[in-house]
Design an enzyme around this catalytic site. Structure first.
Site, PDB file in Angstrom:
ATOM      1  N   GLY A   1       0.414  -0.618   0.410  1.00 57.38           N
ATOM      2  CA  GLY A   1       0.254   0.410   0.437  1.00 57.38           C
ATOM      3  C   GLY A   1       1.110   1.438  -0.150  1.00 57.38           C
ATOM      4  N   CYS A   2       2.420   1.182  -0.467  1.00 59.39           N
ATOM      5  CA  CYS A   2       3.315   1.918  -0.029  1.00 59.39           C
ATOM      6  C   CYS A   2       3.840   2.008  -1.782  1.00 59.39           C
ATOM      7  CB  CYS A   2       4.148   1.414   1.149  1.00 59.39           C
ATOM      8  SG  CYS A   2       3.662   1.844   2.595  1.00 59.39           S
ATOM      9  N   GLU A   3       3.381   3.104  -1.874  1.00 62.71           N
ATOM     10  CA  GLU A   3       4.298   4.106  -3.152  1.00 62.71           C
ATOM     11  C   GLU A   3       5.634   3.625  -3.117  1.00 62.71           C
ATOM     12  OE1 GLU A   3       2.826   7.410  -5.123  1.00 62.71           O
ATOM     13  OE2 GLU A   3       1.501   7.226  -5.672  1.00 62.71           O
TER      14      GLU A   3
END
Length: 135
Positions: A50-52
């Site tokens: 869920g982190c870029e």
């Protein structure tokens, strides 16, 4: 809920600076102080979904209190994660569930600089911490 000592220190230093430039510099300094993660911790299982940017997170329970370590390649994210660690390290699982992320970054004067993707990423890191604390 009382803040961990490191979180109090973070608040005091961020509230002491006026401009966004000074705050950004302070944020980078926090990121640089983040101890490096061991290579064996930089594995798929520790990658926060869920982190870029790539963010690895490990946590361990010691005497009922959680200690987390994290790393990211992105300088800005490293600083934000360092501030999140300052806020959560030493908390119990129950206290961890109660952490209000938007409020914390608002107190630091950084909430306006959190783009939606950074906000989502930090929320993903906090969610992962909460998952780890439930196991």
């Amino acid at each position: 809920m009382s803040l961990p000592a490191e979180a109090v220190g973070a608040l005091e230093s961020f509230q002491a600076v006026g401009s966004w430039e000074q705050r950004a510099r302070l944020l980078m300094q926090w990121g640089e102080r983040l101890p490096p993660l061991a290579d064996e911790d930089k594995v798929e299982a520790n990658l926060v979904q869920g982190c870029e940017s790539l963010v690895w997170l490990v946590g361990r329970l010691s005497d009922g209190h959680w200690q987390f370590a994290a790393s990211s390649e992105a300088r800005m994210i490293r600083g934000l994660v360092a501030l999140l660690l300052a806020r959560v390290n030493g908390l119990s699982a129950a206290e961890l569930q109660a952490v209000d992320l938007p409020d914390w970054f608002n107190q630091l004067g950084l909430s306006r600089q959190l783009s939606p993707s950074r906000s989502n990423g930090l929320n993903a890191v906090l969610q992962r911490m909460r998952e780890l604390s439930r196991t």
